[in-house]
Design a protein around this motif. Structure first.
Motif, PDB file in Angstrom:
ATOM      1  N   ARG A   1     -16.676  16.091   7.828  1.00  0.00           N
ATOM      2  CA  ARG A   1     -15.982  15.377   8.837  1.00  0.00           C
ATOM      3  C   ARG A   1     -14.268  16.046   8.834  1.00  0.00           C
ATOM      4  N   TRP A   2     -13.808  16.283   7.814  1.00  0.00           N
ATOM      5  CA  TRP A   2     -12.395  16.666   7.915  1.00  0.00           C
ATOM      6  C   TRP A   2     -12.159  18.262   7.414  1.00  0.00           C
ATOM      7  N   LYS A   3     -13.113  18.590   6.758  1.00  0.00           N
ATOM      8  CA  LYS A   3     -13.143  19.952   6.468  1.00  0.00           C
ATOM      9  C   LYS A   3     -12.172  20.161   5.429  1.00  0.00           C
ATOM     10  N   ARG A   4     -12.153  19.337   4.617  1.00  0.00           N
ATOM     11  CA  ARG A   4     -11.071  19.217   3.534  1.00  0.00           C
ATOM     12  C   ARG A   4     -11.515  18.648   2.239  1.00  0.00           C
ATOM     13  N   PRO A   5     -10.756  19.241   1.180  1.00  0.00           N
ATOM     14  CA  PRO A   5     -11.259  18.825  -0.228  1.00  0.00           C
ATOM     15  C   PRO A   5     -11.354  17.266  -0.254  1.00  0.00           C
ATOM     16  N   TYR A   6     -12.110  16.631  -0.842  1.00  0.00           N
ATOM     17  CA  TYR A   6     -12.296  15.212  -0.926  1.00  0.00           C
ATOM     18  C   TYR A   6     -10.843  14.546  -1.464  1.00  0.00           C
ATOM     19  N   THR A   7     -10.392  15.364  -2.506  1.00  0.00           N
ATOM     20  CA  THR A   7      -9.054  14.802  -3.075  1.00  0.00           C
ATOM     21  C   THR A   7      -7.858  14.895  -2.088  1.00  0.00           C
ATOM     22  N   ASP A   8      -7.903  15.454  -0.765  1.00  0.00           N
ATOM     23  CA  ASP A   8      -7.113  15.150   0.255  1.00  0.00           C
ATOM     24  C   ASP A   8      -7.526  13.811   1.025  1.00  0.00           C
ATOM     25  N   LEU A   9      -8.546  13.319   0.935  1.00  0.00           N
ATOM     26  CA  LEU A   9      -9.000  12.015   1.566  1.00  0.00           C
ATOM     27  C   LEU A   9      -8.492  10.773   0.950  1.00  0.00           C
ATOM     28  N   VAL A  10      -7.461  10.929   0.117  1.00  0.00           N
ATOM     29  CA  VAL A  10      -6.912   9.587  -0.295  1.00  0.00           C
ATOM     30  C   VAL A  10      -5.931   8.890   0.565  1.00  0.00           C
ATOM     31  N   TYR A  11      -5.747   7.640   0.459  1.00  0.00           N
ATOM     32  CA  TYR A  11      -5.189   7.029   1.545  1.00  0.00           C
ATOM     33  C   TYR A  11      -3.502   6.889   1.209  1.00  0.00           C
ATOM     34  N   GLN A  12      -2.868   7.526   2.066  1.00  0.00           N
ATOM     35  CA  GLN A  12      -1.416   7.762   1.682  1.00  0.00           C
ATOM     36  C   GLN A  12      -0.805   6.291   1.548  1.00  0.00           C
ATOM     37  N   PRO A  13      -0.950   5.362   2.376  1.00  0.00           N
ATOM     38  CA  PRO A  13      -0.465   3.870   2.000  1.00  0.00           C
ATOM     39  C   PRO A  13      -0.531   3.623   0.551  1.00  0.00           C
ATOM     40  N   MET A  14      -1.945   3.804   0.093  1.00  0.00           N
ATOM     41  CA  MET A  14      -2.139   3.425  -1.243  1.00  0.00           C
ATOM     42  C   MET A  14      -1.587   4.132  -2.377  1.00  0.00           C
ATOM     43  N   ILE A  15      -1.194   5.526  -2.077  1.00  0.00           N
ATOM     44  CA  ILE A  15      -0.708   6.545  -2.875  1.00  0.00           C
ATOM     45  C   ILE A  15       0.923   6.003  -3.105  1.00  0.00           C
ATOM     46  N   GLU A  16       1.416   5.414  -1.969  1.00  0.00           N
ATOM     47  CA  GLU A  16       2.637   4.700  -2.046  1.00  0.00           C
ATOM     48  C   GLU A  16       2.875   3.411  -2.933  1.00  0.00           C
ATOM     49  N   VAL A  17       1.744   2.480  -2.744  1.00  0.00           N
ATOM     50  CA  VAL A  17       1.458   1.530  -3.611  1.00  0.00           C
ATOM     51  C   VAL A  17       1.368   1.962  -5.005  1.00  0.00           C
ATOM     52  N   LEU A  18       0.825   2.726  -5.491  1.00  0.00           N
ATOM     53  CA  LEU A  18       0.712   3.224  -6.893  1.00  0.00           C
ATOM     54  C   LEU A  18       2.086   3.626  -7.321  1.00  0.00           C
ATOM     55  N   ARG A  19       2.669   4.472  -6.520  1.00  0.00           N
ATOM     56  CA  ARG A  19       4.019   4.841  -7.030  1.00  0.00           C
ATOM     57  C   ARG A  19       4.943   3.894  -7.013  1.00  0.00           C
ATOM     58  N   TYR A  20       4.925   3.007  -6.092  1.00  0.00           N
ATOM     59  CA  TYR A  20       5.919   1.816  -6.205  1.00  0.00           C
ATOM     60  C   TYR A  20       5.727   0.889  -7.338  1.00  0.00           C
ATOM     61  N   PHE A  21       4.283   0.564  -7.550  1.00  0.00           N
ATOM     62  CA  PHE A  21       4.083  -0.132  -8.821  1.00  0.00           C
ATOM     63  C   PHE A  21       4.581   0.308 -10.177  1.00  0.00           C
ATOM     64  N   ARG A  22       4.387   1.647 -10.180  1.00  0.00           N
ATOM     65  CA  ARG A  22       4.850   2.419 -11.368  1.00  0.00           C
ATOM     66  C   ARG A  22       6.479   2.388 -11.489  1.00  0.00           C
ATOM     67  N   GLU A  23       7.102   2.721 -10.483  1.00  0.00           N
ATOM     68  CA  GLU A  23       8.611   2.648 -10.329  1.00  0.00           C
ATOM     69  C   GLU A  23       8.857   1.351 -10.751  1.00  0.00           C
ATOM     70  N   LYS A  24       8.171   0.331 -10.512  1.00  0.00           N
ATOM     71  CA  LYS A  24       8.614  -1.211 -10.831  1.00  0.00           C
ATOM     72  C   LYS A  24       7.890  -1.558 -12.202  1.00  0.00           C
ATOM     73  N   GLU A  25       7.730  -0.393 -13.066  1.00  0.00           N
ATOM     74  CA  GLU A  25       7.167  -0.630 -14.475  1.00  0.00           C
ATOM     75  C   GLU A  25       5.894  -1.281 -14.562  1.00  0.00           C
ATOM     76  N   PHE A  26       5.220  -1.239 -13.558  1.00  0.00           N
ATOM     77  CA  PHE A  26       3.736  -1.737 -13.763  1.00  0.00           C
ATOM     78  C   PHE A  26       2.667  -0.569 -14.396  1.00  0.00           C
ATOM     79  N   LYS A  27       1.882  -0.815 -15.025  1.00  0.00           N
ATOM     80  CA  LYS A  27       0.947   0.083 -15.380  1.00  0.00           C
ATOM     81  C   LYS A  27      -0.237   0.186 -14.366  1.00  0.00           C
ATOM     82  N   THR A  28      -0.493   1.356 -13.669  1.00  0.00           N
ATOM     83  CA  THR A  28      -1.540   1.172 -12.829  1.00  0.00           C
ATOM     84  C   THR A  28      -2.792   1.729 -13.281  1.00  0.00           C
TER      85      THR A  28
END
Lengths: 341, 341
Positions: free
Chosen positions: B158-185
């Motif tokens: 559908r998007w003609k892109r690598p599957y690894t481009d089809l990650v949800y940007q809002p969730m990438i931000e959650v992962l980063r934010y949790f790690r920034e706050k010393e959560f192990k993800t």
């Protein structure tokens, strides 16, 4: 300003003083004070230097620094019997009133009669029956409570101290030094994962998620109130010994460790697996050759074969031929336990 | 020195300017810029505030901060078919010359004929047969190479892109934010552990040891040169889905997570398990209600039942009754993918 000969002497003297201070400071910060100088200590110090010095050809980025440690006989005393087996035997007494049939059924009968001769002859199947009878059939939380309570009270008969006092101070220093140098330290034990996790953080500074051990096939189910609980069934999922060690290290970490410490045939494959990862690696094996301060057993190098934590001559020969380092407790360790002064 | 009215005005003006800068700075540092304001974003921000502010009654020490994330449908697109199943189908074509019998044997025959109708009716047993035929019988290193090569080249239709481009940007931000706050993800996926590990660090910033997934019963053996290797046999050790998720989280971590993100019935028990840990907890469920930007499926709230990553009405009701937060992709996410501007 003209630089006189006197100035140069002053500068030179200052450098000498600073140099002396520098060396004194290095000595004061020996990261392994319970180790005698010798090939084992040198191997550890060289490995840490090579893998953490950016200018070294063997440099390893921090995110790839993993070190794995066997527990019984490597981090603490395993003789004359594994602490966890002592725990299981004592649980047989606690649980006996609920199992009147145990008085007349082996292997429980021998445990309850404290028949040391019979217990010494227990097969693996006997031990498994006792472990399942004492370690399963409860929630994971109940087991943590039972294990923690036991460890807080139980004492080794020779030293009259808690088993958790019988950790090797030189190895505690290694664990700390590795972590100081950004290595992740993992315990990889044939012992029960949940048992070891109940004290590993307090005793070794190793948190639960860094303990890989033999593990039950946990079962998530709903209790009477409809609450999900994790139960411990009498079924083994991971037998974390021998080949199980590299298998489970890969299961948990997805990689080869860079350094490994073991002491018996149960660690052989984990040592091989570490070396097979290539690059900078450190393979260490503890040889118990100190009957006075701890125990002496092999049968490598003619030491007695006590059947617990066996270090065979074949394993010793493999270690030597592959360049693994054999730690002599007698010669390499200045002291064995923290409580020795 | 006397303080004049003019001085006070100056000080006051300075405070106002600093205050404005302060607010501007906070706005500029919104840790979740791809999220619309609303109950989902608020729940995440409140949870992070409560668990990391020492003065909060819900404070959680850094060493106890663990967050688990399902992958398919929670971190990246799972429709119309799981990427790993696409990988397996494409491997069938690659391996077909070595298996002439596949041309006439199901389920391989349908894959090779690209018979979409037949493939849509594959049973779990069919898929397992294809997964075993394409994912096993090699060393763990060979599999990493095969998986990495595929992920680098394969594209979604559908998007003609690598599957690894089809990650949800809002969730990438959650992962980063949790790690920034010393959560192990941690990623806790029904997908193959080793498959996900082959790209998780690059794509999600989650290293291999923080990926818990369905896993084979690896086998350590010696090759012709006597070198120990880890082989992938056609035998499942961990089926990391449904009840398998809390079971395996405990196996790997020895604890309940504090926060969990899922999207289907496969995550239900992991959500329950997180809540059962008590104290400050955050349970989130992604609802795919955005047919335009991604896909819309449930069948919760009358969305179509597509059989992949099912979010049932019963699960929706459980979520609501237990205070879990349902994320509406349509309303809560400003954008879905990083490549959207």
């Amino acid at each position: 300003m003209e630089i006189t000969r006197r100035d140069l002497i002053k500068v030179s003297a200052t450098i000498t003083v600073l140099g002396t201070l520098g060396r004194a400071s290095v000595a004061a910060h020996d990261p392994l004070p319970s180790w005698n100088d010798g090939p084992s200590k040198e191997a550890i110090l060289d490995f840490i230097h090579d893998t953490t010095d950016k200018s070294s050809s063997k440099f390893v980025p921090a995110e790839e620094r993993f070190a794995t440690f066997d527990q019984d006989g490597t981090l603490w005393v395993e003789h004359p019997i594994y602490s966890q087996v002592m725990f299981a035997f004592e649980r047989v007494f606690v649980l006996a009133p609920q199992h009147p049939e145990w008085k007349t059924t082996e292997p429980f009968k021998s445990v309850l009669a404290d028949d040391k001769e019979a217990m010494a002859k227990f097969t693996l199947r006997d031990l498994e029956e006792i472990l399942f009878a004492t370690h399963t059939g409860m929630t994971v939380e109940s087991f943590q409570t039972i294990a923690t309570d036991w460890t807080a009270k139980a004492k080794d008969q020779r030293w009259k101290r808690p088993y958790t006092d019988l950790v090797y101070q030189p190895m505690i220093e290694v664990l700390r030094y590795f972590r100081e140098k950004e290595f992740k330290t993992y315990i990889v034990t044939g012992g029960g994962q949940d048992f070891v996790r109940s004290y590993a953080e307090r005793v070794y500074g190793v948190p639960p998620q860094n303990v890989i051990g033999s593990a039950l096939d946990l079962h998530y189910e709903y209790d009477k109130e409809g609450q999900g609980v994790l139960m411990r069934p009498p079924k083994l999922l991971l037998n974390n010994n021998l080949s199980g060690k590299p298998e489970d290290i890969y299961l948990f970490l997805g990689r080869h460790p860079k350094a490994v410490f073991g002491n018996s045939t149960g660690d052989q494959q984990m040592e091989e697996f570490t070396q097979a990862g290539g690059g900078a690696t450190l393979m260490m094996m503890v040889l118990h050759d100190d009957a006075q301060r701890e125990y002496a057993y092999g049968p490598a190098r003619g030491l007695p074969d006590t059947k617990v934590g066996t270090f065979t001559q074949a394993l010793y020969d493999e270690a030597k031929s592959k360049g693994w380092n054999v730690i002599s407790m007698k010669n390499d360790w200045k002291r064995v336990f923290a409580f020795e002064q």
